[in-house]
Design a protein around this motif. Structure first.
Motif, PDB file in Angstrom:
ATOM      1  N   ASN A   1       0.814  -1.495  -0.111  1.00 40.41           N
ATOM      2  CA  ASN A   1       0.137   0.170   0.547  1.00 40.41           C
ATOM      3  C   ASN A   1       0.723   1.832  -0.293  1.00 40.41           C
ATOM      4  N   HIS A   2       1.679   1.345   0.665  1.00 44.49           N
ATOM      5  CA  HIS A   2       2.510   2.504   1.278  1.00 44.49           C
ATOM      6  C   HIS A   2       3.563   2.293   1.449  1.00 44.49           C
ATOM      7  N   PHE A   3       5.330   2.395   1.568  1.00 41.99           N
ATOM      8  CA  PHE A   3       6.183   2.851   2.294  1.00 41.99           C
ATOM      9  C   PHE A   3       6.451   4.075   3.217  1.00 41.99           C
ATOM     10  N   CYS A   4       6.818   4.435   4.082  1.00 40.21           N
ATOM     11  CA  CYS A   4       6.668   4.946   5.246  1.00 40.21           C
ATOM     12  C   CYS A   4       8.738   5.346   5.828  1.00 40.21           C
ATOM     13  N   LEU A   5       8.716   6.606   5.722  1.00 40.37           N
ATOM     14  CA  LEU A   5      10.164   7.397   6.143  1.00 40.37           C
ATOM     15  C   LEU A   5       9.932   7.922   7.482  1.00 40.37           C
ATOM     16  N   GLU A   6      10.945   7.714   7.672  1.00 39.47           N
ATOM     17  CA  GLU A   6      11.164   8.707   9.240  1.00 39.47           C
ATOM     18  C   GLU A   6      11.971  10.121   9.285  1.00 39.47           C
ATOM     19  N   VAL A   7      11.744  11.207   9.863  1.00 37.68           N
ATOM     20  CA  VAL A   7      11.945  12.165   9.232  1.00 37.68           C
ATOM     21  C   VAL A   7      12.126  13.113  10.288  1.00 37.68           C
TER      22      VAL A   7
ATOM     23  N   ILE B   1       8.525  20.408   1.370  1.00 32.11           N
ATOM     24  CA  ILE B   1       7.635  20.029   0.330  1.00 32.11           C
ATOM     25  C   ILE B   1       7.567  20.556  -0.009  1.00 32.11           C
ATOM     26  N   GLY B   2       5.967  20.504   0.446  1.00 32.99           N
ATOM     27  CA  GLY B   2       5.023  22.303  -0.462  1.00 32.99           C
ATOM     28  C   GLY B   2       6.013  22.806  -0.969  1.00 32.99           C
ATOM     29  N   SER B   3       6.966  23.278  -0.671  1.00 30.54           N
ATOM     30  CA  SER B   3       8.388  24.460  -1.437  1.00 30.54           C
ATOM     31  C   SER B   3       8.205  24.086  -2.639  1.00 30.54           C
ATOM     32  N   LYS B   4       8.313  22.799  -2.659  1.00 25.35           N
ATOM     33  CA  LYS B   4       9.131  22.041  -3.954  1.00 25.35           C
ATOM     34  C   LYS B   4       7.264  21.307  -4.803  1.00 25.35           C
ATOM     35  N   GLY B   5       6.098  22.426  -4.972  1.00 20.06           N
ATOM     36  CA  GLY B   5       5.569  21.818  -5.526  1.00 20.06           C
ATOM     37  C   GLY B   5       4.378  21.336  -5.031  1.00 20.06           C
ATOM     38  N   VAL B   6       5.067  19.817  -4.572  1.00 25.36           N
ATOM     39  CA  VAL B   6       4.236  18.815  -4.461  1.00 25.36           C
ATOM     40  C   VAL B   6       3.276  18.876  -3.055  1.00 25.36           C
ATOM     41  N   ASP B   7       2.387  17.843  -3.232  1.00 27.63           N
ATOM     42  CA  ASP B   7       0.960  18.233  -2.638  1.00 27.63           C
ATOM     43  C   ASP B   7       1.506  16.935  -1.500  1.00 27.63           C
ATOM     44  N   VAL B   8       0.235  17.342   0.004  1.00 29.43           N
ATOM     45  CA  VAL B   8       1.487  16.813   0.656  1.00 29.43           C
ATOM     46  C   VAL B   8       0.515  17.198   1.916  1.00 29.43           C
ATOM     47  N   THR B   9      -0.184  16.624   3.180  1.00 29.94           N
ATOM     48  CA  THR B   9      -1.018  16.828   3.720  1.00 29.94           C
ATOM     49  C   THR B   9      -0.839  17.411   4.814  1.00 29.94           C
ATOM     50  N   ALA B  10      -1.785  17.603   5.828  1.00 29.56           N
ATOM     51  CA  ALA B  10      -1.592  18.562   7.210  1.00 29.56           C
ATOM     52  C   ALA B  10      -0.468  17.224   7.792  1.00 29.56           C
ATOM     53  N   LYS B  11      -0.496  18.266   8.768  1.00 26.49           N
ATOM     54  CA  LYS B  11       0.443  16.672  10.471  1.00 26.49           C
ATOM     55  C   LYS B  11      -1.003  16.014  10.844  1.00 26.49           C
TER      56      LYS B  11
ATOM     57  N   ILE C   1       2.474  11.656   0.981  1.00 28.81           N
ATOM     58  CA  ILE C   1       2.563  12.215  -0.511  1.00 28.81           C
ATOM     59  C   ILE C   1       2.820  11.479  -1.198  1.00 28.81           C
ATOM     60  N   ARG C   2       2.993  11.426  -2.307  1.00 29.15           N
ATOM     61  CA  ARG C   2       2.803  10.598  -3.731  1.00 29.15           C
ATOM     62  C   ARG C   2       4.225  11.303  -4.763  1.00 29.15           C
ATOM     63  N   ASP C   3       5.087   9.166  -5.278  1.00 30.01           N
ATOM     64  CA  ASP C   3       5.792  10.242  -5.767  1.00 30.01           C
ATOM     65  C   ASP C   3       5.710  10.413  -7.089  1.00 30.01           C
ATOM     66  N   PRO C   4       6.061  10.801  -8.702  1.00 28.49           N
ATOM     67  CA  PRO C   4       5.308  11.266  -9.299  1.00 28.49           C
ATOM     68  C   PRO C   4       5.062   9.432 -10.742  1.00 28.49           C
ATOM     69  N   ASN C   5       5.179   8.129  -9.417  1.00 33.03           N
ATOM     70  CA  ASN C   5       4.628   7.175 -10.217  1.00 33.03           C
ATOM     71  C   ASN C   5       2.873   7.060  -9.495  1.00 33.03           C
ATOM     72  N   GLY C   6       2.876   8.187  -8.190  1.00 29.75           N
ATOM     73  CA  GLY C   6       1.339   7.644  -7.592  1.00 29.75           C
ATOM     74  C   GLY C   6       2.403   7.288  -6.508  1.00 29.75           C
ATOM     75  N   VAL C   7       3.089   6.391  -6.115  1.00 29.26           N
ATOM     76  CA  VAL C   7       3.404   5.412  -4.750  1.00 29.26           C
ATOM     77  C   VAL C   7       3.009   6.157  -3.293  1.00 29.26           C
ATOM     78  N   LYS C   8       2.252   5.742  -2.787  1.00 29.01           N
ATOM     79  CA  LYS C   8       1.916   6.472  -1.384  1.00 29.01           C
ATOM     80  C   LYS C   8       3.247   6.494  -0.666  1.00 29.01           C
ATOM     81  N   ILE C   9       3.946   7.693   0.441  1.00 23.53           N
ATOM     82  CA  ILE C   9       4.901   7.966   1.033  1.00 23.53           C
ATOM     83  C   ILE C   9       4.193   8.015   2.245  1.00 23.53           C
ATOM     84  N   GLU C  10       4.146   7.389   3.233  1.00 28.42           N
ATOM     85  CA  GLU C  10       3.633   8.383   4.797  1.00 28.42           C
ATOM     86  C   GLU C  10       5.044   8.893   5.483  1.00 28.42           C
TER      87      GLU C  10
END
Length: 139
Positions: free
Chosen positions: A72-78, A88-98, A110-119
């Motif tokens: 379904n997705h993969f997750c990156l710890e930040v 991410i928003g400054s790069k013009g990429v849609d990102v949900t609210a915290k 967010i989603r990558d250019p291929n539609g992959v969901k990233i948490e």
């Protein structure tokens, strides 16, 4: 008995390999660890996610992501969810609210250019991943 040390990598397919590399480099700050070559051409690469974890990417024409895929997705710890969302928003990429999820971990999506969901995850002192305890799902 086997002892798993950690998740080594997640593999995704990309319609446009270089657009995908640019997204992960410029938006998420993941550098290329190495490229896969065949007949002198790049057909895939490994992205460094810190420690010994990676995202593996291969060119696959016509690949499309769907919510029916087995993964379904993969997750990156930040380090900072707020800083990640701003960048991410400054790069013009849609990102949900915290959101503080039911596991007491901050998340955004967010989603990558291929539609992959990233948490994106920022752990807290109360995160279930560290303190345990069942949590009631709020989705």
């Amino acid at each position: 008995m086997i002892k798993v040390k950690q998740l080594a990598h997640v593999c995704i397919f990309a319609n446009d390999l270089e657009a995908t590399r640019s997204f992960y480099r410029d938006v998420l700050g993941l550098g290329t660890q190495f490229n896969f070559l065949r007949d002198g051409k790049i057909f895939g690469f490994y992205l460094d996610c810190g420690g010994r974890s990676h995202v593996e990417v291969f060119q696959k024409d016509g690949a499309s992501y769907s919510d029916l895929n087995q993964i379904n997705h993969f997750c990156l710890e930040v380090e900072s969810i707020d800083a990640a969302i701003a960048h991410i928003g400054s790069k013009g990429v849609d990102v949900t609210a915290k959101k503080l999820a039911c596991d007491d971990t901050y998340q955004a999506w967010i989603r990558d250019p291929n539609g992959v969901k990233i948490e994106l995850f920022e752990y807290t002192e109360k995160s279930a991943q560290f303190v345990g305890g069942d949590r009631i799902a709020d989705w």
